[in-house]
Scaffold this motif. Structure first.
Motif, mmCIF file in Angstrom:
data_model
loop_
_atom_site.group_PDB
_atom_site.id
_atom_site.type_symbol
_atom_site.label_atom_id
_atom_site.label_comp_id
_atom_site.label_asym_id
_atom_site.label_seq_id
_atom_site.Cartn_x
_atom_site.Cartn_y
_atom_site.Cartn_z
ATOM 1 N N ILE A 1 0.849 -1.194 0.000
ATOM 2 C CA ILE A 1 0.000 0.000 0.000
ATOM 3 C C ILE A 1 0.885 1.243 0.000
ATOM 4 N N HIS A 2 0.657 2.103 -0.967
ATOM 5 C CA HIS A 2 1.349 3.398 -1.028
ATOM 6 C C HIS A 2 0.434 4.421 -0.366
ATOM 7 N N LYS A 3 0.879 4.951 0.771
ATOM 8 C CA LYS A 3 0.055 5.884 1.523
ATOM 9 C C LYS A 3 -0.227 7.139 0.696
ATOM 10 N N LEU A 4 -1.425 7.675 0.883
ATOM 11 C CA LEU A 4 -1.862 8.886 0.207
ATOM 12 C C LEU A 4 -1.603 10.073 1.130
ATOM 13 N N ARG A 5 -0.901 11.067 0.636
ATOM 14 C CA ARG A 5 -0.621 12.254 1.448
ATOM 15 C C ARG A 5 -1.784 13.226 1.367
ATOM 16 N N LEU B 1 -0.649 10.914 6.276
ATOM 17 C CA LEU B 1 -0.484 9.856 5.287
ATOM 18 C C LEU B 1 -1.629 8.869 5.497
ATOM 19 N N ILE B 2 -2.442 8.680 4.468
ATOM 20 C CA ILE B 2 -3.670 7.902 4.581
ATOM 21 C C ILE B 2 -3.464 6.505 3.999
ATOM 22 N N LEU B 3 -3.906 5.484 4.747
ATOM 23 C CA LEU B 3 -3.864 4.100 4.276
ATOM 24 C C LEU B 3 -5.186 3.689 3.638
ATOM 25 N N GLY B 4 -6.283 4.169 4.180
ATOM 26 C CA GLY B 4 -7.586 3.846 3.619
ATOM 27 C C GLY B 4 -8.181 2.541 4.117
ATOM 28 N N LYS C 1 0.022 1.674 15.591
ATOM 29 C CA LYS C 1 1.269 2.447 15.516
ATOM 30 C C LYS C 1 2.202 1.912 14.430
ATOM 31 N N ARG C 2 2.266 0.590 14.296
ATOM 32 C CA ARG C 2 3.133 -0.014 13.284
ATOM 33 C C ARG C 2 2.643 0.350 11.878
ATOM 34 N N LEU C 3 1.340 0.395 11.694
ATOM 35 C CA LEU C 3 0.770 0.712 10.383
ATOM 36 C C LEU C 3 0.896 2.186 10.020
ATOM 37 N N THR C 4 0.896 3.053 11.011
ATOM 38 C CA THR C 4 0.826 4.493 10.730
ATOM 39 C C THR C 4 2.146 5.229 10.963
ATOM 40 N N ARG D 1 5.002 7.463 10.524
ATOM 41 C CA ARG D 1 5.150 8.592 9.610
ATOM 42 C C ARG D 1 6.334 8.430 8.658
ATOM 43 N N SER D 2 7.356 7.713 9.091
ATOM 44 C CA SER D 2 8.567 7.578 8.281
ATOM 45 C C SER D 2 8.402 6.582 7.125
ATOM 46 N N GLU D 3 7.276 5.886 7.085
ATOM 47 C CA GLU D 3 7.071 4.870 6.056
ATOM 48 C C GLU D 3 5.930 5.272 5.124
ATOM 49 N N GLU D 4 6.273 5.571 3.872
ATOM 50 C CA GLU D 4 5.246 5.953 2.901
ATOM 51 C C GLU D 4 4.654 4.736 2.200
ATOM 52 N N VAL D 5 5.326 3.590 2.307
ATOM 53 C CA VAL D 5 4.835 2.342 1.728
ATOM 54 C C VAL D 5 4.710 1.323 2.857
ATOM 55 N N VAL D 6 3.576 0.636 2.890
ATOM 56 C CA VAL D 6 3.345 -0.408 3.882
ATOM 57 C C VAL D 6 3.212 -1.731 3.132
ATOM 58 N N ARG D 7 4.085 -2.665 3.479
ATOM 59 C CA ARG D 7 4.051 -3.988 2.864
ATOM 60 C C ARG D 7 3.457 -4.962 3.868
ATOM 61 N N LEU D 8 2.316 -5.532 3.499
ATOM 62 C CA LEU D 8 1.597 -6.433 4.385
ATOM 63 C C LEU D 8 1.690 -7.867 3.883
ATOM 64 N N LEU D 9 1.741 -8.789 4.831
ATOM 65 C CA LEU D 9 1.490 -10.190 4.544
ATOM 66 C C LEU D 9 0.183 -10.497 5.249
ATOM 67 N N VAL D 10 -0.820 -10.893 4.483
ATOM 68 C CA VAL D 10 -2.133 -11.179 5.050
ATOM 69 C C VAL D 10 -2.540 -12.601 4.680
ATOM 70 N N THR D 11 -3.425 -13.172 5.485
ATOM 71 C CA THR D 11 -4.063 -14.414 5.083
ATOM 72 C C THR D 11 -5.502 -14.063 4.757
ATOM 73 N N ARG D 12 -5.980 -14.753 3.729
ATOM 74 C CA ARG D 12 -7.316 -14.465 3.219
ATOM 75 C C ARG D 12 -8.044 -15.781 3.066
ATOM 76 N N GLN D 13 -9.229 -15.856 3.640
ATOM 77 C CA GLN D 13 -10.034 -17.056 3.459
ATOM 78 C C GLN D 13 -10.517 -17.118 2.019
ATOM 79 N N SER D 14 -10.784 -18.316 1.577
ATOM 80 C CA SER D 14 -11.318 -18.462 0.232
ATOM 81 C C SER D 14 -12.650 -17.731 0.147
#
Length: 134
Positions: A28-32, A37-40, A105-108, A110-123
């Motif tokens: 996710i590229h945060k929106l300024r 910085l917005i994640l949405g 806090k980890r997601l937001t 300020r020093s990180e404009e890109v957030v790289r997530l590893l998620v699990t998704r149910q089918s």
């Protein structure tokens, strides 16, 4: 790298043997917006929260961090994040045993404009079945 579909690395039992989940990487590229910085997206869960209130946990004991809302047209939706995704990592940091505030806090950071997530998704089939039971 392939991960087994259950086990301690998935953070406390959301995915059980026989249940289908798919690990996904989401960038996710945060929106300024002015100073912000917005994640949405919004999250729920954490080791300090009541897991019985988690609508995405089958057994109501999972204390993981889940995506509870995705803003239409926002950075998270554009990146492919979905409601119900369980966040396993943020920029390489383990998120399976954190409080709600630690996750926020980890997601937001300020020093990180890109957030790289590893998620699990149910089918999709499993998610539809669960939503019909709710």
């Amino acid at each position: 790298m392939l991960l087994p579909l259950w086990g301690p690395h998935l953070g406390g039992g959301c995915v059980q043997p026989g249940q289908v989940a798919s690990p996904q990487r989401v960038e996710i590229h945060k929106l300024r917006q002015g100073e912000n910085l917005i994640l949405g997206f919004s999250i729920g869960g954490g080791i300090d929260q009541d897991p019985s209130q988690n609508p995405f946990s089958e057994d109501k004991t999972d204390k993981g961090i889940y995506v509870t809302r995705v803003s239409e047209g926002g950075p998270a939706e554009i990146a492919g994040l979905q409601i119900g995704d369980k966040i396993m990592q943020v920029n390489g940091w383990d998120m399976t045993m954190v409080t709600h505030d630690q996750a926020r806090k980890r997601l937001t950071k300020r020093s990180e404009e890109v957030v790289r997530l590893l998620v699990t998704r149910q089918s999709l089939q499993k998610a539809v079945q669960q939503s019909m039971l709710s």
